[in-house]
Design a protein around this motif. Structure first.
Motif, mmCIF file in Angstrom:
data_model
loop_
_atom_site.group_PDB
_atom_site.id
_atom_site.type_symbol
_atom_site.label_atom_id
_atom_site.label_comp_id
_atom_site.label_asym_id
_atom_site.label_seq_id
_atom_site.Cartn_x
_atom_site.Cartn_y
_atom_site.Cartn_z
ATOM 1 N N GLY A 312 -7.155 4.723 8.498
ATOM 2 C CA GLY A 312 -7.666 3.356 8.410
ATOM 3 C C GLY A 312 -8.294 3.021 7.079
ATOM 4 N N GLN A 313 -9.181 3.899 6.584
ATOM 5 C CA GLN A 313 -9.813 3.568 5.309
ATOM 6 C C GLN A 313 -10.242 4.792 4.520
ATOM 7 O OE1 GLN A 313 -13.431 1.353 5.895
ATOM 8 N NE2 GLN A 313 -14.462 3.044 6.921
ATOM 9 N N LEU A 314 -10.311 4.596 3.231
ATOM 10 C CA LEU A 314 -10.905 5.558 2.306
ATOM 11 C C LEU A 314 -12.065 4.834 1.644
ATOM 12 C CD1 LEU A 314 -7.644 6.906 0.584
ATOM 13 C CD2 LEU A 314 -8.848 7.875 2.555
ATOM 14 N N THR A 315 -13.217 5.487 1.566
ATOM 15 C CA THR A 315 -14.373 4.800 0.982
ATOM 16 C C THR A 315 -14.859 5.508 -0.276
ATOM 17 O OG1 THR A 315 -16.000 5.992 2.317
ATOM 18 C CG2 THR A 315 -15.073 3.982 3.271
ATOM 19 N N GLY B 312 -15.505 -0.145 -3.110
ATOM 20 C CA GLY B 312 -16.089 0.372 -1.873
ATOM 21 C C GLY B 312 -15.090 1.004 -0.930
ATOM 22 N N GLN B 313 -13.974 0.299 -0.691
ATOM 23 C CA GLN B 313 -13.017 0.886 0.246
ATOM 24 C C GLN B 313 -11.591 0.430 -0.007
ATOM 25 O OE1 GLN B 313 -13.844 -0.351 4.265
ATOM 26 N NE2 GLN B 313 -13.354 -2.480 3.834
ATOM 27 N N LEU B 314 -10.686 1.275 0.407
ATOM 28 C CA LEU B 314 -9.258 0.956 0.462
ATOM 29 C C LEU B 314 -8.870 1.088 1.930
ATOM 30 C CD1 LEU B 314 -7.963 3.118 -2.543
ATOM 31 C CD2 LEU B 314 -8.652 0.705 -2.582
ATOM 32 N N THR B 315 -8.128 0.110 2.446
ATOM 33 C CA THR B 315 -7.777 0.182 3.865
ATOM 34 C C THR B 315 -6.268 0.269 4.053
ATOM 35 O OG1 THR B 315 -7.709 -2.213 4.155
ATOM 36 C CG2 THR B 315 -9.847 -1.143 4.470
ATOM 37 N N PHE B 316 -5.908 0.770 5.226
ATOM 38 C CA PHE B 316 -4.504 1.067 5.527
ATOM 39 C C PHE B 316 -4.220 0.779 6.995
ATOM 40 C CE2 PHE B 316 -6.251 3.769 2.277
ATOM 41 C CZ PHE B 316 -5.354 3.605 1.234
ATOM 42 N N GLU B 317 -3.034 0.294 7.293
ATOM 43 C CA GLU B 317 -2.616 0.114 8.679
ATOM 44 C C GLU B 317 -1.093 0.208 8.745
ATOM 45 O OE1 GLU B 317 -2.866 -4.627 9.299
ATOM 46 O OE2 GLU B 317 -4.644 -3.771 8.366
#
Lengths: 407, 407
Positions: A312-315, B312-317
């Motif tokens: 879902g995410q990398l922070t 801050g973040q990278l998101t994935f789905e």
């Protein structure tokens, strides 16, 4: 900069081992975390029999088990008592059984070695690593303390003797994987990721009371005790910064650290065109260990694959050098040069040992290092003898300081 | 697979241009989004004067401005009326002024070309790209529709004529940047990232009512109208999957797509040891365009640097092929092979045009493509003539379908 990416200036050869077929591997520190995982890789590849030397500090029983399983050509044991017990327990072992630092250096320098994995803990790795370098070997370097303490000795020797240094840390392996096929001049900076350790979200107040048991629970990586504490203080990250400085010939301002709690991105390289390459994967040391053995090729490895959609995410966040001053000390070491790395490494080894034994507070680890760094004699262009001497003297000062602040 | 990473089998040379010094660049489609950015790069590098040919479809005024600024050796204009107006408006231009597809193909094949940037829109790029391939040129390919429609013709020609194909999409450039220095056999799969487009979070119901104006607002990338709509339907991502299939010689099951709304990771490559490499950066086409011109070297580019700690973040789905069926259609194209790519591309061009003109609903874009794919004659091993014929016939069927579903 004429130096290639594997710390060697004179050779343009890129192949270390085409695969594990012709492996004649020597593992310095085969009973440690990296050493046992390296044996696991050789076993998985069916090439465990190609083992040349394995060595240990004191864990002779585990070494004996490894001898039974892998039949290396010889072993070296650092502690004399352990060496005696091994010899008594293994009367039918026909390989050579060497003793002490000299024995380990002899194993490291053996001209039959194809790759030497330097996986000893702390300053003890300096002399064997230097011996392997002087033999012109290809070295998988898991012992970052060697470069922290003696980078100014080891790197020129790498040039002189035509050796190759391939880092086995996940971070430096990531950097190496990102620069293969790239020109040295095109590198702008490296971005080393840090999990932030088990106390990433702790306040100053909370950090006062952490115990060794808490510090030994690393969120992502299963490693040895010393490096796990170093991860909790971010001293490990500081050492990695210094290691990158030496290994890739960078300036201090070319090395950034970013906190990335998931440890999926293992590090990144930014190029002059603004493009960034990252090496990623589930956290396991098997990849960097194997990569050092097969570089620049790869061989199949049966580990879980990364699944970003499931995660879902990398922070990411900036490191806090107020709460974790060890990272800032690493940048001070790069500014000072000379023997400052040896002093910091020695002080850290003593402080971590005292903390693991419940004799020192967590916050007094950086305090010990800082005290030693600021009170230790500084040699700008040290010889190896200077470094050995500064190492010993730093330990004495660190011991005194730790004793005065004893719990 | 003997083929190297730049789509050429017979040459082991890795250098396209050592830098922009010796640039003799031809830009097919210089008035489009990629073309104007390529000119920007040449101008920044002070090498705009090394321009050989520039070409356009109808925008002759912009082409005339480019001629004034960059003094190319010649121009080619596809539409005859635009060609006449250019000639009338530029009587003192001493370079050659060619007309039509033949003119563009002549420019593409010019033996003086050092690099040909193929940046025309849609199926119109097939013949000029093939002309450049047959001349054995190095081609920066921004026209993915060429490979979608005619990959089975273009890739064998790349082999036969010793040409090089370097993709200019950010995704395929990312893949290329990740595989330099790696062995082809070590690649396990590629993971293509997708922003998800402006309607990523829309429900089925919301998707019924979206307009062209909404679809043209891409969250991350500033691109031409056609590709922006393709991004909103995920057809663009489907085309990129097919492009990767051809360009890197992959199987369909070696190509994954992951939604990554921030468009910071431009794509990834997973290797047989489980290691993944990603290419990242702020979203800009300047990097992949320049990389195609300087591969495998890089030259400095003054663009903002990525700052993960600030983000801050990278998101994935995972992609949702229920709401965005165009992506699933791409996998169907890879399974069917033959002329299915040409049919899908042609149907998409017609449907997007109708949508942009307010004549077709958003959801009827995939419906049109699916209709054509399932009703069009299929040729398993097509000639170029077959592909041209299937393209024309698919457009006719798509027109009919779009007309029947007209708003």
């Amino acid at each position: 900069m004429l130096r290639s990416w594997v710390g060697e200036r004179h050779h343009t050869t890129v192949s270390v081992m085409t695969d594990l077929q012709n492996a004649s591997v020597t593992i310095l520190g085969s009973t440690g975390s990296i050493g046992t995982q390296a044996l696991d890789i050789l076993e998985r590849s069916g090439k465990g029999q190609a083992l040349r030397w394995i060595t240990c500090n004191t864990k002779w029983q585990l070494l004996a088990e490894q001898v039974e399983k892998f039949s290396p050509n010889g072993v070296a044991i650092r502690e004399e008592q352990a060496w005696r017990e091994f010899k008594d327990a293994m009367p039918r072992y026909t390989g050579r059984v060497l003793c002490g630092d000299d024995g380990i250096c002899e194993a490291a320098a053996d001209s039959e070695n194809r790759v030497v994995l330097s996986a000893m803990v702390g300053f003890s790795g300096v002399l064997p690593t230097l011996a392997a370098i002087k033999a012109g070997h290809t070295i998988g370097l898991a012992n970052k303390e060697s470069l922290v303490s003696a980078g100014s000795i080891l790197m020129p020797a790498v040039d002189t003797y035509g050796a190759k240094l391939l880092a086995v840390d996940s971070e430096h392996s990531a950097i190496l994987q990102c620069v293969v096929g790239e020109r040295r001049d095109d590198l702008e900076k490296v971005i080393i990721t840090a999990s932030g350790g088990p106390f990433r979200t702790y306040t100053h107040e909370q950090l006062q009371h952490v115990t060794a048991a808490q510090a030994l629970k690393h969120p992502n990586w299963d490693m040895g005790a010393k490096i796990t504490i170093d991860s909790a203080t971010l001293m490990n990250k500081g050492f990695e910064v210094i290691e990158a400085f030496w290994l890739f010939g960078l300036r201090a301002d070319q090395i950034d650290v970013v906190i990335h709690p998931q440890s999926i991105i293992h590090s990144m390289v930014q190029f002059v065109d603004g493009s960034v390459k990252a090496q990623m994967g589930v956290p396991t040391m098997l990849v960097p260990i194997q990569y050092a053995l097969t570089y620049p090729r790869r061989t199949p490895l049966d580990i879980p694959r990364m699944d970003l959609a499931s995660m879902g995410q990398l922070t990411f966040e900036s490191p806090d050098t107020e709460r974790f001053p060890c990272l800032a000390l690493a940048y001070e070491v790069m500014r000072q040069g000379g023997t400052s790395g040896a002093a910091v490494n020695a002080a850290n080894e003593i402080a971590v040992e005292a903390f693991l034994q419940g004799r020192l507070r967590f916050r007094d680890i950086p305090a010990t290092i800082e005290h030693v760094l600021h009170h230790m004699e500084h040699v700008t262009h040290p010889s190896l003898a200077d470094i050995v001497s500064i190492d010993a003297e730093s330990r004495r000062i660190a011991h005194d300081f730790a004793h005065r602040h004893q719990l």
